[in-house]
Design an enzyme around this catalytic site. Structure first.
Site: not given
Lengths: 127, 127
Positions: B14, B38, B101
Site C-alpha cells: 500500500y 480520508d 491510518d
C-alpha cells in the site's frame, strides 16, 4: 459534540494521569459505561470497575510506566488517534513499547472508548 | 483470518504503490466493496470506482506525494494501525503532514476499510 480543544484536553490529562499513577484522575476521564480494549482484540473492559481492574493489572506487572506522545492527537469529529511510546520499567530493565490509541468521546469531552493497537513486535530496550 | 504477515505485506505494498503513483496496484489491494474514509469524518468512498476517484482528487491537488511510516503497523486480528508522515509537494513548497491510518482486512489479506486520522494542525514545512 465535544470541541477539538475539549478532546485534546482530555487526552493530555489522560497521558498525565496515566504517567503519574493517578488512577482516580484517569478513571474520571471516562463516561460511566466507557470501554477500554487494550490490546485491540482482547475482551473490552466496560465501566469504571472493569477499567479500574485493567489499570491494576497493568500496574501489577510493572515497576513503572510512563508515556510520551510521538504523533497527534489527530482529532476528527468525536474521534481521535495518537501514537505514543510507553516506557515500561521491568525487573530486568526498561523497555519502549510503541502504541497507537484510537478513542471516541462524549459531548462533554469524556472518553467513551479507547482501543490500543500495541506494536509488540517493536518492543525494544530503552537507550 | 488473514495472518499478520499477510496484513503487513498488504500495508507495505500500500505504501509502495501510493508513493510510486501506481494507482492500479494500489486499487488492487482493496476488496471490491472496500471503503476509504480520508479524512475521518468525511463521507466514505465505497468500491474501487469511488476509491479511484479519491486517488485522482488527492493527486490533482499535488505535484507529488510520498509517505514514510513512523510507527507500526501494529496488527491485531484483522485490524491494523500505523502512523506515517505524508510528504506533500505543492507549488509553494514541500510540507510534512502527520497521519494515522486504521485499517481492516479480509481473510485473504486485502483491505476492507481504511480510515485516516489526519493531524492537519501539525502540518509543517519539510526541513
Amino acid at each position: 459534540m465535544a470541541t477539538e480543544a475539549q478532546i485534546k484536553a482530555t487526552i493530555a490529562r489522560y497521558q498525565e494521569t496515566f504517567s503519574s499513577g493517578d488512577k482516580q484522575g484517569w478513571l474520571g476521564l471516562f463516561v460511566e459505561d466507557g470501554t477500554v480494549e487494550d490490546p485491540v482484540g482482547s475482551v473490552p473492559r466496560k465501566g469504571r470497575a472493569e477499567i479500574g481492574q485493567f489499570w491494576d493489572e497493568v500496574h501489577a506487572t510493572l515497576r513503572g510506566i510512563t508515556t510520551e506522545v510521538t504523533m497527534g492527537p489527530a482529532v476528527a469529529g468525536h474521534e481521535a488517534a495518537l501514537a505514543f511510546e510507553a516506557r515500561l520499567e521491568l525487573d530486568n530493565g526498561t523497555f519502549i513499547l510503541p502504541i497507537i490509541d484510537v478513542m471516541t468521546f462524549a459531548d462533554d469531552g469524556r472518553l467513551v472508548s479507547m482501543r490500543a493497537f500495541v506494536d509488540g513486535g517493536s518492543l525494544r530496550p530503552a537507550s
